[in-house]
Scaffold this motif. Structure first.
Motif, PDB file in Angstrom:
ATOM      1  N   ALA A   1     -29.038  21.477  30.615  1.00 33.19           N
ATOM      2  CA  ALA A   1     -30.054  22.530  30.580  1.00 33.19           C
ATOM      3  C   ALA A   1     -29.887  23.483  31.763  1.00 33.19           C
ATOM      4  O   ALA A   1     -30.062  24.695  31.617  1.00 33.19           O
ATOM      5  CB  ALA A   1     -31.447  21.912  30.585  1.00 33.19           C
ATOM      6  N   VAL A   2     -29.529  22.941  32.914  1.00 34.49           N
ATOM      7  CA  VAL A   2     -29.294  23.800  34.079  1.00 34.49           C
ATOM      8  C   VAL A   2     -28.090  24.695  33.833  1.00 34.49           C
ATOM      9  O   VAL A   2     -28.119  25.891  34.135  1.00 34.49           O
ATOM     10  CB  VAL A   2     -29.104  22.953  35.358  1.00 34.49           C
ATOM     11  CG1 VAL A   2     -28.686  23.830  36.533  1.00 34.49           C
ATOM     12  CG2 VAL A   2     -30.377  22.199  35.696  1.00 34.49           C
ATOM     13  N   TYR A   3     -27.024  24.141  33.278  1.00 35.89           N
ATOM     14  CA  TYR A   3     -25.839  24.944  32.974  1.00 35.89           C
ATOM     15  C   TYR A   3     -26.153  26.048  31.962  1.00 35.89           C
ATOM     16  O   TYR A   3     -25.681  27.181  32.090  1.00 35.89           O
ATOM     17  CB  TYR A   3     -24.695  24.072  32.457  1.00 35.89           C
ATOM     18  CG  TYR A   3     -24.024  23.241  33.523  1.00 35.89           C
ATOM     19  CD1 TYR A   3     -23.880  23.701  34.823  1.00 35.89           C
ATOM     20  CD2 TYR A   3     -23.518  21.995  33.221  1.00 35.89           C
ATOM     21  CE1 TYR A   3     -23.260  22.948  35.794  1.00 35.89           C
ATOM     22  CE2 TYR A   3     -22.886  21.223  34.187  1.00 35.89           C
ATOM     23  CZ  TYR A   3     -22.768  21.698  35.475  1.00 35.89           C
ATOM     24  OH  TYR A   3     -22.143  20.948  36.435  1.00 35.89           O
ATOM     25  N   LEU A   4     -26.954  25.726  30.959  1.00 34.70           N
ATOM     26  CA  LEU A   4     -27.353  26.740  29.979  1.00 34.70           C
ATOM     27  C   LEU A   4     -28.164  27.847  30.638  1.00 34.70           C
ATOM     28  O   LEU A   4     -28.000  29.026  30.320  1.00 34.70           O
ATOM     29  CB  LEU A   4     -28.138  26.104  28.837  1.00 34.70           C
ATOM     30  CG  LEU A   4     -27.333  25.262  27.869  1.00 34.70           C
ATOM     31  CD1 LEU A   4     -28.249  24.546  26.889  1.00 34.70           C
ATOM     32  CD2 LEU A   4     -26.336  26.119  27.125  1.00 34.70           C
ATOM     33  N   TYR A   5     -29.039  27.465  31.543  1.00 35.97           N
ATOM     34  CA  TYR A   5     -29.818  28.469  32.278  1.00 35.97           C
ATOM     35  C   TYR A   5     -28.887  29.387  33.062  1.00 35.97           C
ATOM     36  O   TYR A   5     -29.056  30.613  33.052  1.00 35.97           O
ATOM     37  CB  TYR A   5     -30.820  27.789  33.211  1.00 35.97           C
ATOM     38  CG  TYR A   5     -31.483  28.763  34.143  1.00 35.97           C
ATOM     39  CD1 TYR A   5     -32.541  29.554  33.712  1.00 35.97           C
ATOM     40  CD2 TYR A   5     -31.039  28.920  35.459  1.00 35.97           C
ATOM     41  CE1 TYR A   5     -33.139  30.484  34.555  1.00 35.97           C
ATOM     42  CE2 TYR A   5     -31.627  29.832  36.307  1.00 35.97           C
ATOM     43  CZ  TYR A   5     -32.678  30.608  35.853  1.00 35.97           C
ATOM     44  OH  TYR A   5     -33.260  31.521  36.691  1.00 35.97           O
TER      45      TYR A   5
END
Length: 88
Positions: free
Chosen positions: A21-25
């Motif tokens: 999720a952090v990478y997607l952000y």
């Protein structure tokens, strides 16, 4: 608690999903890592290591209660990390 194997899988999946999720952000906003996102990823990795270490600790008196506590710790840590992602 079904088994130690399933608890380890749960830890891996939950922490992995948080990191993803952090990478997607990062991809959808700045396109590159920031200090805040790197901090969240580092915290997730430290949390993962700590939880796996607790699961592998066989010197506890009541193993079943210990594993239930680890499961609760996973839930609390995951909620805190998700809140930090939401603040971004």
């Amino acid at each position: 608690m079904a088994s130690v194997k399933n608890l380890k899988k749960d830890i891996n999946y939950v922490i992995g999903d948080i990191i993803e999720a952090v990478y997607l952000y990062e991809m959808t906003t700045t396109g590159r890592p920031t200090e805040a996102t790197n901090g969240i990823i580092e915290e997730a990795i430290v949390t993962f290591d700590g939880l796996i270490k607790k699961v592998n600790d066989k010197k506890v008196e009541n193993r079943k209660a210990h594993l239930k506590q680890v499961n609760k710790d996973l839930e609390n840590a995951a909620n805190q990390l998700v809140e930090k992602i939401n603040v971004l």
